[in-house]
Design a protein around this motif. Structure first.
Motif, short mmCIF file in Angstrom:
data_model
loop_
_atom_site.label_atom_id
_atom_site.label_comp_id
_atom_site.label_asym_id
_atom_site.label_seq_id
_atom_site.Cartn_x
_atom_site.Cartn_y
_atom_site.Cartn_z
N LEU A 1 0.86 -1.22 -0.04
CA LEU A 1 0.12 -0.07 -0.03
C LEU A 1 0.84 1.32 -0.03
O LEU A 1 0.53 2.16 -0.75
N THR A 2 1.83 1.26 0.87
CA THR A 2 2.95 2.35 0.75
C THR A 2 3.70 2.68 -0.46
O THR A 2 3.38 3.80 -1.10
N TYR B 1 -3.44 1.00 11.28
CA TYR B 1 -2.05 0.49 10.69
C TYR B 1 -2.13 0.69 9.10
O TYR B 1 -1.19 1.41 8.64
N SER B 2 -3.21 0.31 8.43
CA SER B 2 -3.08 0.55 7.10
C SER B 2 -3.17 2.08 6.69
O SER B 2 -2.44 2.73 5.81
N ALA B 3 -3.78 2.75 7.40
CA ALA B 3 -4.03 4.37 7.20
C ALA B 3 -2.51 4.91 7.47
O ALA B 3 -2.00 5.90 6.75
N LEU B 4 -1.73 4.51 8.51
CA LEU B 4 -0.34 4.73 8.68
C LEU B 4 0.60 4.44 7.39
O LEU B 4 1.69 5.09 6.93
N CYS B 5 0.55 3.24 6.93
CA CYS B 5 0.92 2.82 5.69
C CYS B 5 0.80 3.72 4.40
O CYS B 5 1.57 3.94 3.79
N PHE B 6 -0.63 4.23 4.39
CA PHE B 6 -0.72 5.07 3.26
C PHE B 6 -0.21 6.41 3.56
O PHE B 6 0.59 7.05 2.64
N ALA B 7 -0.10 6.92 4.89
CA ALA B 7 0.75 8.04 5.25
C ALA B 7 2.10 8.11 4.99
O ALA B 7 2.65 9.01 4.29
N GLU B 8 2.80 6.98 4.79
CA GLU B 8 4.10 6.83 4.78
C GLU B 8 4.36 7.18 3.23
O GLU B 8 5.41 7.53 2.91
#
Length: 287
Positions: free
Chosen positions: A100-101, A121-128
């Protein structure tokens, strides 16, 4: 040809078996490899909750991928530790999180919409993936359950990403129906209630929430391999049968996902690709 060649290659017990023309090697060898492939594909190990659908490839793939940043790994480990397995399975694997990142980076995405937040967690992956995309970069994530939303908010703050991530609490469909008509997203990730997938999809297209070159990613569309079994479903089939689908997920999950896949595949407004990785990822772009 690229997708054709991919479809002709199969992974079995950590080995690559290529379905080459029989003339490429002795007929006995070809028959033996074909038997191995058929045996694997019909076996329970083909369907797995490992990071990839194929049972043994997940750990090897993780070991040969760039490690995630510490703040992502912390949330991942914390979720696995604090939630029962039945709940923690709602979180994507670390390998899928890295995908996703990377998708965000490859697309130069600035705006991401996530329907189904869980612990963040997945939202943080997108943010990264969008953190270097400029001042307007933003991940908007929707969560129906206030308990999960509260945990996600805490995880986002502890990771120092609250400037990039906005958590909207409430029904996901109602949330996206209230977006301003000028709101568009480069990547939209659907990972919420499976019975709502068609409604999410239709609302996204009807309200033009997806940018012209944007991508919709719908998760869990194979659901451990049960979705493709639906046409041959037998309610009396034993668990070991290929026609078996657990009754508790048949109507609530499997039927809606099957209908979603059919709906998208027949839609002339979009182009789609169903990837048999993780738990099934449907990639969708507007025509």
């Amino acid at each position: 040809m690229f997708f054709y060649n991919i479809s002709k290659t199969f992974l079995s017990n950590s080995r690559i078996i290529s379905r080459l023309h029989p003339k490429s090697f002795p007929q006995a060898t070809h028959f033996k490899l074909l038997q191995q492939y058929q045996s694997f594909y019909s076996s329970p190990q083909c369907y797995s909750n490992e990071p990839f659908l194929f049972l043994k490839s997940g750990p090897y793939s993780v070991a040969n991928s760039t490690p995630q940043p510490a703040h992502l790994q912390k949330v991942y480990d914390k979720t696995l530790k604090e939630f029962h397995e039945n709940e923690s399975e709602m979180m994507v694997s670390s390998l899928q999180g890295s995908l996703l990142t990377l998708l965000c980076k490859l697309m130069n995405a600035k705006k991401v919409l996530e329907i189904g937040c869980f612990t963040g967690y997945s939202a943080l992956c997108f943010a990264e993936g969008i953190k270097n995309s400029g001042t307007n970069a933003k991940v908007v994530t929707c969560e129906y359950d206030q308990k999960y939303a509260k945990i996600a908010l805490q995880n986002v703050k502890e990771a120092g990403k609250d400037d990039l991530i906005e958590i909207k609490i409430g029904d996901g469909l109602e949330t996206i129906r209230k977006f301003d008509k000028s709101t568009v997203f480069d990547l939209i990730y659907i990972d919420a209630d499976k019975a709502g997938y068609i409604n999410y999809y239709e609302t996204i297209l009807e309200r033009n929430l997806l940018s012209e070159k944007g991508l919709i990613v719908a998760d869990n569309v194979l659901f451990s391999g049960y979705v493709e079994r639906l046409p041959n479903y037998d309610p009396n089939a034993p668990k070991s049968s290929e026609n078996h689908i657990p009754k508790e997920i048949y109507k609530r999950i499997v039927v809606p996902l099957y209908n979603f896949n059919e709906h998208v595949n027949k839609d002339s407004r979009t182009t789609n690709l169903l990837l048999p990785g993780f738990d099934g990822l449907m990639l969708i772009q507007k025509n």
